[in-house]
Design a protein around this motif. Structure first.
Motif, mmCIF file in Angstrom:
data_model
loop_
_atom_site.group_PDB
_atom_site.id
_atom_site.type_symbol
_atom_site.label_atom_id
_atom_site.label_comp_id
_atom_site.label_asym_id
_atom_site.label_seq_id
_atom_site.Cartn_x
_atom_site.Cartn_y
_atom_site.Cartn_z
ATOM 1 N N TYR A 99 0.390 -1.231 -0.233
ATOM 2 C CA TYR A 99 0.402 -0.127 0.268
ATOM 3 C C TYR A 99 0.749 1.412 -0.108
ATOM 4 O O TYR A 99 2.297 1.068 0.180
ATOM 5 C CB TYR A 99 -0.571 0.271 1.511
ATOM 6 N N PHE A 100 0.109 2.344 0.343
ATOM 7 C CA PHE A 100 1.200 3.960 -0.186
ATOM 8 C C PHE A 100 0.838 4.464 1.149
ATOM 9 O O PHE A 100 2.099 4.975 1.809
ATOM 10 C CB PHE A 100 0.387 4.558 -1.633
ATOM 11 N N PHE A 101 -0.664 4.392 2.109
ATOM 12 C CA PHE A 101 0.174 5.143 2.993
ATOM 13 C C PHE A 101 -0.981 4.554 4.427
ATOM 14 O O PHE A 101 -0.414 3.801 5.225
ATOM 15 C CB PHE A 101 -1.469 6.131 2.928
ATOM 16 N N THR A 102 -1.001 4.017 4.120
ATOM 17 C CA THR A 102 -2.526 2.356 4.775
ATOM 18 C C THR A 102 -3.406 0.731 4.014
ATOM 19 O O THR A 102 -2.988 1.424 3.391
ATOM 20 C CB THR A 102 -3.257 3.085 6.220
ATOM 21 N N GLU A 103 -2.879 0.060 5.858
ATOM 22 C CA GLU A 103 -3.339 -1.121 5.326
ATOM 23 C C GLU A 103 -4.626 -1.157 4.312
ATOM 24 O O GLU A 103 -4.953 -1.792 3.347
ATOM 25 C CB GLU A 103 -3.467 -2.020 5.604
ATOM 26 N N ASP A 104 -5.253 -0.202 4.108
ATOM 27 C CA ASP A 104 -6.957 0.196 4.039
ATOM 28 C C ASP A 104 -7.446 0.902 3.800
ATOM 29 O O ASP A 104 -8.641 1.340 3.405
ATOM 30 C CB ASP A 104 -8.269 -0.106 5.542
ATOM 31 N N GLU A 105 -6.558 1.579 2.884
ATOM 32 C CA GLU A 105 -6.653 3.219 1.931
ATOM 33 C C GLU A 105 -6.956 2.874 0.763
ATOM 34 O O GLU A 105 -7.885 1.020 0.554
ATOM 35 C CB GLU A 105 -5.137 3.625 1.499
ATOM 36 N N LYS A 106 -8.355 3.249 0.479
ATOM 37 C CA LYS A 106 -9.132 3.309 -0.568
ATOM 38 C C LYS A 106 -8.738 3.810 -2.409
ATOM 39 O O LYS A 106 -8.191 4.953 -2.180
ATOM 40 C CB LYS A 106 -10.661 4.209 -0.495
ATOM 41 N N TYR A 107 -8.998 2.830 -3.117
ATOM 42 C CA TYR A 107 -9.164 3.748 -4.769
ATOM 43 C C TYR A 107 -9.939 3.912 -6.187
ATOM 44 O O TYR A 107 -10.823 3.604 -5.549
ATOM 45 C CB TYR A 107 -7.879 2.555 -5.342
ATOM 46 N N TYR A 108 -9.819 4.974 -6.763
ATOM 47 C CA TYR A 108 -10.739 5.131 -7.535
ATOM 48 C C TYR A 108 -9.802 5.291 -8.417
ATOM 49 O O TYR A 108 -8.761 5.975 -8.779
ATOM 50 C CB TYR A 108 -11.003 6.344 -6.554
ATOM 51 N N LEU A 109 -10.541 5.404 -9.850
ATOM 52 C CA LEU A 109 -9.766 5.081 -10.754
ATOM 53 C C LEU A 109 -11.163 6.226 -11.417
ATOM 54 O O LEU A 109 -12.026 5.707 -12.456
ATOM 55 C CB LEU A 109 -9.347 3.979 -11.909
ATOM 56 N N ARG A 110 -10.345 7.091 -12.264
ATOM 57 C CA ARG A 110 -11.316 7.658 -12.740
ATOM 58 C C ARG A 110 -10.181 7.667 -14.417
ATOM 59 O O ARG A 110 -9.224 8.671 -14.185
ATOM 60 C CB ARG A 110 -11.343 9.812 -12.953
ATOM 61 N N ALA A 111 -10.747 7.239 -15.735
ATOM 62 C CA ALA A 111 -10.279 6.685 -16.391
ATOM 63 C C ALA A 111 -9.520 7.938 -17.248
ATOM 64 O O ALA A 111 -10.293 9.217 -17.712
ATOM 65 C CB ALA A 111 -10.467 5.961 -17.672
ATOM 66 N N LEU A 112 -8.778 8.406 -17.796
ATOM 67 C CA LEU A 112 -8.149 10.197 -18.873
ATOM 68 C C LEU A 112 -7.878 9.373 -20.516
ATOM 69 O O LEU A 112 -7.578 8.308 -20.224
ATOM 70 C CB LEU A 112 -7.295 10.341 -17.942
ATOM 71 N N VAL A 149 -15.829 6.923 -19.635
ATOM 72 C CA VAL A 149 -15.166 7.102 -18.566
ATOM 73 C C VAL A 149 -15.204 6.099 -18.318
ATOM 74 O O VAL A 149 -16.058 5.708 -17.189
ATOM 75 C CB VAL A 149 -15.483 8.349 -18.232
ATOM 76 N N PHE A 150 -13.928 5.056 -17.739
ATOM 77 C CA PHE A 150 -13.696 4.466 -16.781
ATOM 78 C C PHE A 150 -14.199 4.728 -15.464
ATOM 79 O O PHE A 150 -13.013 5.148 -15.423
ATOM 80 C CB PHE A 150 -12.901 3.307 -17.274
ATOM 81 N N ARG A 151 -14.767 3.896 -14.696
ATOM 82 C CA ARG A 151 -14.627 4.389 -13.061
ATOM 83 C C ARG A 151 -14.719 3.156 -12.310
ATOM 84 O O ARG A 151 -14.939 2.295 -12.605
ATOM 85 C CB ARG A 151 -15.851 4.951 -12.466
#
Ligand SMILES: O=C(O)CCC(=O)C(=O)O
Ligand SMILES: [Fe+2]
Length: 314
Positions: A99-112, A149-151
């Protein structure tokens, strides 16, 4: 206190093109179109499948947030890059080994788009191996198409309330999303910073900081896989994914081509005449400053009243 007025977004079972064009679209109110055949994606797009299709090793830029509520004011999220396949695996899990910050961090993709400054997102171009799995409702002229847009989001992540300037079909492919919408007419109650509302916790707003927010009428819906939410241009929306969720949204142009900013790749830049009108307004306000405050106040009120009578739709 939460909003005084709450409406359920209407669920339309007669989702035929004829009904949409004749009876729904002209009203310019959000609706959920339920039962459209959106293609094999509903069954096919599992995390395993998505992370193994050709092209899934490509890098994507994502939002990563230790909090379930992304906050654009205090920037509690960061942009990071991961291969699409790795991103999908992480977004589908609640706890992460890497992970980058915490083990339960959340992810979000807004495709570009390939070059986000010049290209719009188009699932057919960036994810050609997946594009044929989803059927986009052909309820607008093909030349009006703007972007697709893929989200993809972790369970339990909430995107701030904002508006876009294009008409929009938000197609829910897997997982559920809770969407709260507000009419453009309630913009004055939303504490806007540009296209975003400062009220992040729409279910539990801070009534001291945002006393007017309760006056905004809240439109709610729960999107299930296969649902398509029509979001007319300028309607504010706040989206919370309840599960690991995959959506594709399609923006299309409702106005004539020349009214849109040709440099807009996101679909959220105000139409060109708005920029010109705002400049003129800034000049008018500066001109008023030639007068003492008492006069500025009086004549500003006159100007507001003129705007209301001449430009508000009744
Ligand atoms: O589904 C989401 O996460 C956000 C959707 C959105 O903002 C849009 O379709 O314009
Ligand atoms: Fe949006």
């Amino acid at each position: 206190m939460s909003n005084l007025l709450e409406h359920q977004v209407e669920i339309i079972e007669d989702h035929s093109k004829g009904n949409f064009i004749q009876h729904i679209y002209p009203k310019r109110i959000p609706v959920v179109l339920r039962g459209i055949s959106i293609g094999p994606c509903v069954k096919k797009w599992t995390p395993d499948y998505l992370s193994s299709v050709p092209g899934s090793e490509k890098d994507v830029k994502i939002h990563v947030s230790p909090s379930h509520q992304m906050d654009f004011i205090n920037k509690n999220f960061a942009y990071r890059t991961l291969p699409f396949s790795e991103f999908v695996k992480r977004a589908a899990r609640e706890k992460h080994e890497e992970y980058f910050f915490t083990e339960d961090e959340k992810y979000y993709l807004r495709a570009l788009g390939d070059d986000p400054r010049k290209d719009v997102a188009d699932i057919r171009k960036q994810f050609p191996a997946l594009a044929s799995d989803i059927f986009i409702p052909e309820y607008f002229e093909p030349e009006k198409f703007f972007s697709s847009v893929f989200r993809i989001s972790s369970a339990n992540i909430q995107l701030w309330t904002h508006y876009d300037v294009m008409d929009n079909f938000l197609i829910q492919v897997t997982g559920r999303k809770k969407v709260i919408l507000f009419s453009p007419r309630d913009a004055n109650y939303l504490y806007l910073q540009g296209d975003k509302s400062e009220v992040l916790d729409v279910d539990n707003p801070d009534s001291e900081k945002f006393p007017e927010f309760v006056k905004a009428r809240r439109y709610c819906c729960l999107l299930e896989p296969g649902d398509t939410l029509f979001i007319p241009a300028m309607w504010f929306h706040n989206v919370k994914s309840l599960d690991f969720a995959i959506s594709v949204n399609v923006f299309w142009k409702h106005l004539e081509e020349h009214l849109y900013d040709s440099k807009d790749t996101y679909g959220n830049k105000d139409p060109l005449p708005v920029g010109r009108a705002m400049q003129i307004l800034d000049r008018a306000l500066k001109t008023l400053k030639e007068l003492p405050e008492e006069y500025q106040d009086f004549y500003a009120r006159m100007m507001v009243s003129k705007i209301q009578t001449k430009a508000y739709k009744s």
